[in-house]
Enzyme design. Sequence first.
Site, PDB file in Angstrom:
ATOM      1  N   ARG A   1       0.817  -1.218   0.000  1.00 19.50           N
ATOM      2  CA  ARG A   1       0.000   0.000   0.000  1.00 19.50           C
ATOM      3  C   ARG A   1       0.852   1.271   0.000  1.00 19.50           C
ATOM      4  O   ARG A   1       0.476   2.274  -0.601  1.00 19.50           O
ATOM      5  CB  ARG A   1      -0.933   0.014   1.206  1.00 19.50           C
TER       6      ARG A   1
ATOM      7  N   LYS B   1     -20.497 -16.128   2.077  1.00 20.47           N
ATOM      8  CA  LYS B   1     -21.932 -16.009   2.347  1.00 20.47           C
ATOM      9  C   LYS B   1     -22.714 -15.153   1.356  1.00 20.47           C
ATOM     10  O   LYS B   1     -22.242 -14.119   0.912  1.00 20.47           O
ATOM     11  CB  LYS B   1     -22.105 -15.378   3.728  1.00 20.47           C
TER      12      LYS B   1
ATOM     13  N   GLY C   1     -11.748  -7.486  -1.355  1.00 17.73           N
ATOM     14  CA  GLY C   1     -11.397  -8.434  -0.296  1.00 17.73           C
ATOM     15  C   GLY C   1     -10.550  -9.591  -0.758  1.00 17.73           C
ATOM     16  O   GLY C   1      -9.514  -9.399  -1.377  1.00 17.73           O
TER      17      GLY C   1
ATOM     18  N   GLY D   1     -13.213  -2.836   0.980  1.00 17.20           N
ATOM     19  CA  GLY D   1     -14.563  -2.364   1.291  1.00 17.20           C
ATOM     20  C   GLY D   1     -15.073  -1.342   0.297  1.00 17.20           C
ATOM     21  O   GLY D   1     -16.241  -1.366  -0.100  1.00 17.20           O
TER      22      GLY D   1
HETATM   23  P1  AMP Z   1     -15.701 -13.425   1.464  1.00 15.03           P
HETATM   24  O1  AMP Z   1     -14.994 -12.609   2.510  1.00 15.03           O
HETATM   25  O2  AMP Z   1     -17.171 -13.451   1.594  1.00 15.03           O
HETATM   26  O3  AMP Z   1     -15.201 -13.093   0.078  1.00 15.03           O
HETATM   27  O4  AMP Z   1     -15.294 -14.924   1.764  1.00 15.03           O
HETATM   28  C1  AMP Z   1     -13.994 -15.398   1.636  1.00 15.03           C
HETATM   29  C2  AMP Z   1     -13.887 -16.674   2.377  1.00 15.03           C
HETATM   30  O5  AMP Z   1     -14.840 -17.595   1.869  1.00 15.03           O
HETATM   31  C3  AMP Z   1     -12.557 -17.343   2.236  1.00 15.03           C
HETATM   32  O6  AMP Z   1     -11.883 -17.279   3.465  1.00 15.03           O
HETATM   33  C4  AMP Z   1     -12.877 -18.777   1.859  1.00 15.03           C
HETATM   34  O7  AMP Z   1     -12.184 -19.736   2.642  1.00 15.03           O
HETATM   35  C5  AMP Z   1     -14.365 -18.880   2.145  1.00 15.03           C
HETATM   36  N1  AMP Z   1     -15.047 -19.860   1.279  1.00 15.03           N
HETATM   37  C6  AMP Z   1     -15.072 -19.894  -0.044  1.00 15.03           C
HETATM   38  N2  AMP Z   1     -15.758 -20.967  -0.482  1.00 15.03           N
HETATM   39  C7  AMP Z   1     -16.165 -21.644   0.617  1.00 15.03           C
HETATM   40  C8  AMP Z   1     -16.917 -22.823   0.822  1.00 15.03           C
HETATM   41  N3  AMP Z   1     -17.359 -23.557  -0.214  1.00 15.03           N
HETATM   42  N4  AMP Z   1     -17.169 -23.202   2.083  1.00 15.03           N
HETATM   43  C9  AMP Z   1     -16.710 -22.477   3.119  1.00 15.03           C
HETATM   44  N5  AMP Z   1     -16.003 -21.337   2.990  1.00 15.03           N
HETATM   45  C10 AMP Z   1     -15.740 -20.926   1.750  1.00 15.03           C
END
Ligand code: AMP
Length: 397
Positions: free
Chosen positions: A40, A201, A354, A377
């Site tokens: 950064r 999620k 992210g 973000g």
């Molecule tokens: P996000 O911050 O929502 O982009 O989520 C990123 C995180 O999602 C990472 O740390 C991944 O390990 C997790 N992730 C991705 N696919 C899966 C999955 N099928 N089951 C559980 N965690 C997941």
Amino acid sequence: MNYLTKKTVKDVDISGKSVLLRCDFNVPKDKLGNISDHKRIDESLKTISYLTNNGAKVILCSHMGKPNGKYDKKLSLAPVASYLSEVLKKDVKFTGEVLGENTERIVNSLQPGEVCLLENLRFDSGEEENSEEFSKKLASLAQIYVDDAFGTCHRAHSSTVGVTKYLPSVCGFLIEKEINAINRIINNPQRPLVAILGGAKVSDKINVIDFLLDIVDIIIVGGGMSYTFINALGYAVGESICEIDKLSFAKDMMAKAQEKDVKFLLPLDAEIADKYSSSANHKTINADSIPEGWMGLDIGPKTVRLFSEVISDAGTVIWNGPMGVFEWKNYEFGTLSIAKALSESKAVSIVGGGDSAAAINKFGFGDKVTHVSTGGGAFLEFLKGKELPGIEAIEDK
Ligand code: AMP
């Protein structure tokens, strides 16, 4: 949302002027307090050098972490000043405080081409409160304000928005680069415009999916969030992440896609595990029949082939969120393959928000895509269709 009209540092005369430059020096530190990733800081060098080479007196400022308005030695910007002195090959004077007599003394003694750095802005509660008094005092140090901290553009704080009330305000080269990337998505993108969404999620990405369905031609959903959609279509997902309370939202989004003639692609197969562990038993299976006691932790090879073909034929690709638990070797294949497909595609490719930025850099493809956003973000807020107050506040040409 057309930010191309915003003034940049090239639109103002900075020679001999005091310039307040808001950077994003929110870098990680190790246990000993040493900076563990300089990326950064390095990203800000272009704007700093432009200012010093053109005779400005440069007052740098940034936040680091969340000190909640109080001094915290662990979050001091002192190591940033030392690193900057090294790479800029000139003494970057550290004020050791945000505002006060020492800051005033150092700022008033700056000569053209010289640089100083204020202490972590968030040591003063006025910063995050966007307090009028703090903004006014901060602005009084300078004659021109330059914002180059894309990572905080989604926050209306004193150093991103408050000061713009008192100073001519323009953006630096880093924000200009981010604006150009956003523009390639929003205004007349090369089509087909494809969005790849992943991550854990659905609930974190509700507004992102909704907004993207209004602008893309194809949407690809992988990662943990895909199982809520697969389940909404009536298929078993075993113990995979599945948000039961988002099933009707998932159905609505798939209906919206159909209505808008947007192709909605889900995984065909999955790498499943018998527990959430890097050493679990695992196997590949069709994504529509995940047995009880098993969970999908990555997309499978058929899915990789399908998604890679779409990426190869795309005009523009936006990627947010990993395809699986890429932190574990057994489940990195999907994310690694998507990163590789992006690096090989002729499409304009923009990665951000992210973990996907971290993933593409981890796999070494960061410099083979068109743009990796520096704002986690902030980029995600943009993907939700939200205005970014820090950019809004910059003057138009
Ligand atoms: P996000 O911050 O929502 O982009 O989520 C990123 C995180 O999602 C990472 O740390 C991944 O390990 C997790 N992730 C991705 N696919 C899966 C999955 N099928 N089951 C559980 N965690 C997941």
